[in-house]
Design an enzyme around this catalytic site. Structure first.
Site, mmCIF file in Angstrom:
data_model
loop_
_atom_site.group_PDB
_atom_site.id
_atom_site.type_symbol
_atom_site.label_atom_id
_atom_site.label_comp_id
_atom_site.label_asym_id
_atom_site.label_seq_id
_atom_site.Cartn_x
_atom_site.Cartn_y
_atom_site.Cartn_z
ATOM 1 N N THR A 12 0.845 -1.190 0.000
ATOM 2 C CA THR A 12 0.000 0.000 0.000
ATOM 3 C C THR A 12 0.883 1.243 0.000
ATOM 4 O OG1 THR A 12 -1.688 -1.188 1.240
ATOM 5 C CG2 THR A 12 -1.790 1.221 1.333
ATOM 6 N N GLY A 13 0.437 2.283 -0.703
ATOM 7 C CA GLY A 13 1.188 3.542 -0.713
ATOM 8 C C GLY A 13 1.517 3.968 -2.131
ATOM 9 N N GLY A 52 0.802 4.816 5.738
ATOM 10 C CA GLY A 52 -0.527 4.822 5.116
ATOM 11 C C GLY A 52 -1.577 4.116 5.971
ATOM 12 N N THR A 64 4.411 4.183 -3.714
ATOM 13 C CA THR A 64 5.358 3.341 -4.443
ATOM 14 C C THR A 64 4.667 2.052 -4.892
ATOM 15 O OG1 THR A 64 6.965 4.210 -2.847
ATOM 16 C CG2 THR A 64 7.770 2.577 -4.404
ATOM 17 N N LYS A 71 6.940 0.663 8.833
ATOM 18 C CA LYS A 71 5.870 0.796 7.849
ATOM 19 C C LYS A 71 4.600 1.275 8.560
ATOM 20 C CE LYS A 71 5.137 -2.261 4.810
ATOM 21 N NZ LYS A 71 4.843 -1.093 3.959
ATOM 22 N N GLU A 82 -0.430 -5.422 5.987
ATOM 23 C CA GLU A 82 0.887 -5.538 5.336
ATOM 24 C C GLU A 82 1.734 -6.587 6.045
ATOM 25 O OE1 GLU A 82 1.267 -0.950 3.678
ATOM 26 O OE2 GLU A 82 2.180 -1.436 5.589
ATOM 27 N N LYS A 99 14.585 6.785 2.185
ATOM 28 C CA LYS A 99 14.046 5.911 3.236
ATOM 29 C C LYS A 99 15.128 5.095 3.959
ATOM 30 C CE LYS A 99 9.760 6.887 1.862
ATOM 31 N NZ LYS A 99 8.795 5.944 1.374
#
Ligand code: 5RP
Length: 219
Positions: free
Chosen positions: A27-28, A96, A30, A93, A102, A120
């Site tokens: 998710t996100g 989001g 990228t 992480k 995840e 990052k």
């Protein structure tokens, strides 16, 4: 750089795809680039599982088949971004808010491919506030416990996770011992998951840099 690492991830898994491969999707922003790239080879993709409702919808919009994790035997690859990674490929992480799903998909996956831009990569995790998913009625309790551990928890206003819970973002919380801290936070009653991925780090990090995509393995 995010688009470049998404393309690199596709290039990495494409020759390894088999008829029954299931691809886990993060998710996100990228991960979104990866979903869109995967849409370009939809005929070669048998099945995906998603780590959030928003990614599931984007996969469907790209014509990709999305399955419930419970209906698949295994997940060959999990591709996702991160908010921070150290050189051991332990991650933070959950920026989001999708950290729990995840972490579940990452746990099931045979290979976790993390895709990030170079901003990052850090020496010590914790500049990025650590997200913690919490059962709503335990919000104050968990916040007090996080203060005892040395952090400054902030309630993520107006946000509900896909699981119906809230997020505390813990500021000023450098994580010198990620394995230990991940377990400690998970041990607080009311915590669903925390955003440290130390017990299940990434297996490979594709890092976007101005000079191209670098491939890192856990050190
Ligand atoms: C979502 C996440 C994301 O992977 C993380 O926030 C990175 O996002 P982006 O790819 O937009 O930089 O953990 O819960």
């Amino acid at each position: 750089m995010k688009q470049a690492v998404a393309a690199a991830a596709l290039e990495y898994i494409r020759p390894k795809l088999e008829d029954d491969s299931v691809i886990g999707i993060g998710t996100g922003s990228t991960a979104n680039y990866f979903i869109d790239a995967l849409g370009g080879i939809r005929a070669e993709v048998e099945a995906t599982v998603a780590s959030s409702e928003v990614s599931a919808q984007r996969l469907r919009d790209n014509g990709l088949p999305v399955y419930d994790l419970n209906s698949v035997d295994r997940v060959s690859f999990y591709i996702d971004g991160a908010d921070e990674s150290n050189r051991a490929l332990q991650l933070i992480k959950g920026g989001g808010g999708a950290l729990t799903r995840e972490k579940i998909v990452a746990a099931v996956a045979t290979e976790f491919i993390c895709i990030c831009d170079e901003s990052k990569l850090v020496h010590t995790l914790g500049d990025f506030p650590l997200p913690v998913e919490v059962i709503p009625m335990a919000r104050s309790h968990v916040a007090r416990e996080m203060v005892k551990l040395g952090g400054d928890p902030v309630y993520r206003e107006g946000f509900t996770t896909d699981n119906g819970n809230i997020i505390l973002d813990v500021y000023n919380f450098p994580v010198a011992a990620p394995l230990e801290i991940e377990r400690k936070i998970d041990g607080i009653v009311g915590v669903v998951t925390n955003g440290l991925f130390a017990h299940r780090p990434a297996d490979i990090l594709l890092l976007g840099t101005p000079g191209g995509v670098e491939t890192l393995y856990p050190q």
